[in-house]
Design a protein around this motif. Structure first.
Motif, PDB file in Angstrom:
ATOM      1  N   LEU A 128       0.825  -1.218   0.000  1.00  0.00           N
ATOM      2  CA  LEU A 128       0.000   0.000   0.000  1.00  0.00           C
ATOM      3  C   LEU A 128       0.858   1.265   0.000  1.00  0.00           C
ATOM      4  O   LEU A 128       0.530   2.249  -0.666  1.00  0.00           O
ATOM      5  CB  LEU A 128      -0.946  -0.010   1.205  1.00  0.00           C
ATOM      6  N   MET A 129       1.942   1.227   0.749  1.00  0.00           N
ATOM      7  CA  MET A 129       2.844   2.387   0.755  1.00  0.00           C
ATOM      8  C   MET A 129       3.403   2.599  -0.643  1.00  0.00           C
ATOM      9  O   MET A 129       3.447   3.730  -1.154  1.00  0.00           O
ATOM     10  CB  MET A 129       4.008   2.148   1.727  1.00  0.00           C
ATOM     11  N   ALA A 130       3.839   1.540  -1.267  1.00  0.00           N
ATOM     12  CA  ALA A 130       4.406   1.659  -2.614  1.00  0.00           C
ATOM     13  C   ALA A 130       3.359   2.176  -3.593  1.00  0.00           C
ATOM     14  O   ALA A 130       3.652   2.985  -4.477  1.00  0.00           O
ATOM     15  CB  ALA A 130       4.950   0.306  -3.073  1.00  0.00           C
ATOM     16  N   ARG A 131       2.105   1.713  -3.419  1.00  0.00           N
ATOM     17  CA  ARG A 131       1.040   2.157  -4.324  1.00  0.00           C
ATOM     18  C   ARG A 131       0.750   3.638  -4.120  1.00  0.00           C
ATOM     19  O   ARG A 131       0.507   4.375  -5.084  1.00  0.00           O
ATOM     20  CB  ARG A 131      -0.208   1.295  -4.098  1.00  0.00           C
ATOM     21  N   LEU A 132       0.807   4.080  -2.869  1.00  0.00           N
ATOM     22  CA  LEU A 132       0.607   5.513  -2.620  1.00  0.00           C
ATOM     23  C   LEU A 132       1.756   6.327  -3.235  1.00  0.00           C
ATOM     24  O   LEU A 132       1.540   7.366  -3.862  1.00  0.00           O
ATOM     25  CB  LEU A 132       0.514   5.781  -1.114  1.00  0.00           C
TER      26      LEU A 132
END
Ligand SMILES: Nc1ncnc2c1ncn2[C@@H]1O[C@H](COP(=O)(O)OP(=O)(O)OP(=O)(O)O)[C@@H](O)[C@H]1O
Ligand SMILES: [Mg+2]
Lengths: 462, 268
Positions: A337-341
């Motif tokens: 999720l961090m990478a997607r953000l």
């Protein structure tokens, strides 16, 4: 500064005519390469130490000739390390091998360009003297070729493989280490790296100077010895520590192969770090802060400086964007999720389906992007909101260490954090002009000096 | 009507010149005082265009001489020529300008040998005259006459520099690269490219100029930017146009080329 050789002659007079002759020839380079104290202690003292190791003056002569180049490339501490190594090796090998080591030390210093990496090289030789004593001499003879293709860690793996394979066969050791054996070449091929920093750093520095009109320093850092992982870039003032070598980078995105050359990865890394050096002026509270929150601070600040840099250099969108390869397929664990953000913020046209990613993106876009004053306060407020949003969407962020999910070109963001007292204040330690000197000038000098056309941020003196 | 000697050198159309500072007023004041001028500045920074514009503005003829190291004093002053009728004196460009009252522009004057440049001494001090030793004539400069030199400060060496006794006869105007917006205007006007592209090109030049003295001898000039912009107007994509018109001509250093190419890529 001139340092008079005559003042030191007494120190070396008993080393013989040849030593004196060599010293005379090397003296001016030595004066430039060593500090005044090191000149006497490390340089001349080193020669005397080496003189005691053998019956001839071969070692001190080689040392007097080659040590200045080592000092110039990697500093006089490394010259001390070289002398210590020679002393240590003298019980394990012949004087001729030590002499050869001293002769090729400047090659290692030039290629490795860093004191720690140079020490690693010395400890590799140490290890090899035990494992494959006959291999060391041929390895030193081929050092230039080997270091053109390999990092010091690569050299280590290559050498240890050969040493283990031929532990009991001296002739085979010689063939392997002199690159006569086919397997030595194929192992070399395997350890070979895409792009070495030493080979591209001049163009990278020119690139950064063209972009920002300032000078930066690049320092190579080796791979982690245990994991073999390439360390993240790391910023300190105007010094960017970056991998000593990058392989070409491969990824599969939506079933398609994506490749970036090592040089392109270097560009992305140094351009990001330089953008921090220029644009990240405020610092954040680091102590007592959950790791996930620190990671978010880094994520948001990265997005802010990249946004600002892209508006000046639209091509950065491509340069950095290619390394954001995550998508919804990566799943919903915290790191994904961090990478997607991070990708959502780096690539406006990317629409992520996850509700937290979407909500977080719009918070950052509204509160932080485009801002260049009171940054720390805005980022902190945005991060607090992201944490709150995560709670309300039932998203767990714990355990998402920044170093795993950030795209490969980004630095470790360590410089962003300070101990409580100074957070938020522009940090003078990260003044990007530490080479500037303050000095008093008389009025006329000032009048003349101020009027220099084109004297921009990069003027040398203020 | 017989065309006078210098009428052919009158400019018929107004040259496009975008003032960068107060150089137009300064030139006019210098002209009124008949003070000879040196235009100093890097190549392609608008010196030639400026003189053309000033000549037009003042309504004077302009005689331009591109100087080179093989040039002799006779090339400036004049010489006897042999023809069917015997020998005949032919005025050189400097003499023509002095005699009939034109502005004489000696371009890249440091290229000429120093013993050539001394012929201008008597013309550029209070005497305002030009002795034609071979012919035995003393030409008094026409009241309208003015001498202008151009000079690139980046190139001078001990061998190629003006003597102090030459320099000190002149006033000097410094030409540097114009401010961003002005340069955008010039590039757009001269090439016909849209303002947004001109803006990007000028920004690239600013980046390359950061490297002057750090591996580049000269910055990217306004002239080069106009070349690049003209390629864009003809449909060449901007990155390639920059490569051809900006990067490749200015350096052969592979690292520098790579750095500039990457800086160009960052700009589009
Ligand atoms: N201020 C300006 N206004 C209009 N055009 C300009 C200006 N500055 C530069 N240019 C453009 O740049 C081109 C190059 O300028 P110019 O030929 O006058 O340079 P220069 O300084 O004489 O160079 P060199 O020293 O090489 O002779 C001109 O043809 C013109 O198109
Ligand atoms: Mg970062």
């Amino acid at each position: 500064m001139t340092v008079d050789l005559e003042a030191y002659r007494g120190l070396v007079s008993d080393l013989g005519d040849q030593a004196e002759h060599v010293l005379r020839a090397a003296w001016s380079e030595a004066v430039q390469s060593f500090g005044p104290a090191a000149l006497e202690v490390t340089y001349l003292g080193g020669a005397r130490t080496l003189a005691r190791l053998g019956r001839t003056s071969a070692l001190p002569v080689a040392f007097l000739q080659h040590a200045p180049a080592v000092a110039r490339e990697v500093g006089d501490a490394c010259v001390e390390a070289l002398v210590e190594a020679a002393v240590r090796f003298s019980s394990k090998t012949s004087q001729a091998v030590i002499e050869r080591l001293i002769e090729v030390a400047p090659i290692a210093a030039t290629r490795l360009a860093d004191c720690d990496l140079f020490r690693e090289f010395l400890s590799l030789i140490d290890e090899l003297l035990g494992l494959a004593p006959r291999g060391v001499r041929p390895l030193l003879d081929r050092l230039e070729v080997l270091l053109r293709e390999l990092t010091v860690r690569g050299l280590r793996r290559w050498a240890l493989w050969g040493a283990r394979a031929h532990a009991f066969d001296f002739d085979a050791q010689v063939r392997y280490f002199s690159l006569e054996a086919q397997e030595a070449l194929s192992m070399l091929q395997r350890e070979r790296v895409g792009t070495l920093l030493v080979d591209v750093q001049r163009r990278l520095l020119m690139y950064l100077r063209a972009l920002w009109g300032r000078d930066f320093l690049l320092r190579p850092q080796g791979r982690d010895l245990e994991t073999g992982e390439q360390a993240r870039p790391h910023l300190e003032g105007i010094t960017i520590a970056v991998a000593d070598a990058y392989d070409d980078w491969h990824a599969t995105v939506d079933g398609e192969d994506r490749v970036a050359r090592g040089l392109e990865l270097y560009r992305a890394a140094v351009a990001h770090a330089a953008a921090h050096a220029v644009l990240s002026r405020e610092r954040f509270v680091g102590v007592d802060r959950p790791a996930a929150e620190r990671a978010l601070v880094g994520l948001v600040e990265d997005a802010r400086i990249e946004h600002a840099a892209r508006s000046r250099f639209p091509g950065f969108a491509r340069l950095w964007g290619q390394f954001h390869v995550v998508s919804a397929r990566a799943g919903e664990d915290p790191a994904a999720l961090m990478a997607r953000l991070a990708r959502s913020l780096a690539e406006p046209s990317y629409a992520d389906p996850h509700p937290w990613v979407q909500a977080a993106r719009s918070v950052v876009e509204q509160r932080v992007l485009g801002r260049d004053e009171d940054v720390a306060a805005a980022v902190d407020a945005a991060v607090a909101e992201l944490v709150e949003l995560a709670r309300s969407y039932g998203v767990a962020l714990e355990g998402a260490e920044a170093l795993t999910w950030q795209p490969i070109y980004r630095d470790d963001n360590a410089f962003l954090f300070v101990e409580e007292a100074h957070a938020g204040v522009a940090d003078s330690a990260v003044d990007v002009r530490p080479q500037q000197q303050r000095r008093t000038v008389n009025v006329m000098e000032m009048v003349n000096a101020v009027d220099v056309p084109n004297a921009g941020d990069d003027a040398d003196e203020i | 009507m017989v065309m006078t000697e210098v009428e052919q050198y009158l400019l018929t159309e107004e040259p496009y010149y975008r003032p960068v500072g107060n150089e137009v007023e300064l030139f006019e004041a210098a002209y009124e005082a008949r003070m000879p001028l040196i235009l100093k500045g890097p190549t392609g920074s608008g010196k030639t265009r400026f003189v053309e514009y000033m000549a037009w503005r003042l309504g004077k003829a302009l005689i331009t001489v591109a100087c080179n190291e093989d040039m002799t004093a006779s090339d400036l002053v004049g010489r006897f020529l042999l023809d069917a009728a015997g020998t005949r004196w032919q005025d050189g460009p400097l003499t023509t300008a002095a005699r009939y009252g034109a502005i004489c522009y000696l371009d890249e004057v440091v290229e000429a040998r120093q013993d050539t440049t001394v012929v201008i001494h008597a013309l550029t001090d209070a005497r305002r005259m030009l002795p034609l030793d071979r012919k035995g004539e003393l030409v008094r400069a026409h009241p309208d006459f003015l001498l202008v030199l151009s000079y690139n400060p980046g190139y001078q060496s001990v061998l190629k520099d003006l003597k102090q006794s030459t320099k000190q006869r002149f006033g000097a105007l410094d030409f540097t690269y114009p401010d961003h917006d002005v340069e955008v205007e010039i590039v757009a006007h001269e090439s016909g490219v849209d303002a947004a592209t001109a803006d990007r090109l000028v920004a690239i030049a600013a980046r390359a100029r950061n490297l002057k003295g750090h591996g580049l001898d000269e910055g990217i000039s306004t002239r080069m930017l106009i070349h690049a912009a003209r390629l864009v107007v003809r449909g060449v994509d901007p990155t390639t146009a920059c490569q051809v018109a900006l990067v490749a001509p200015i350096t052969d250093d592979p690292d520098m080329r790579d750095a500039l190419k990457a800086a160009v890529a960052a700009s589009f």
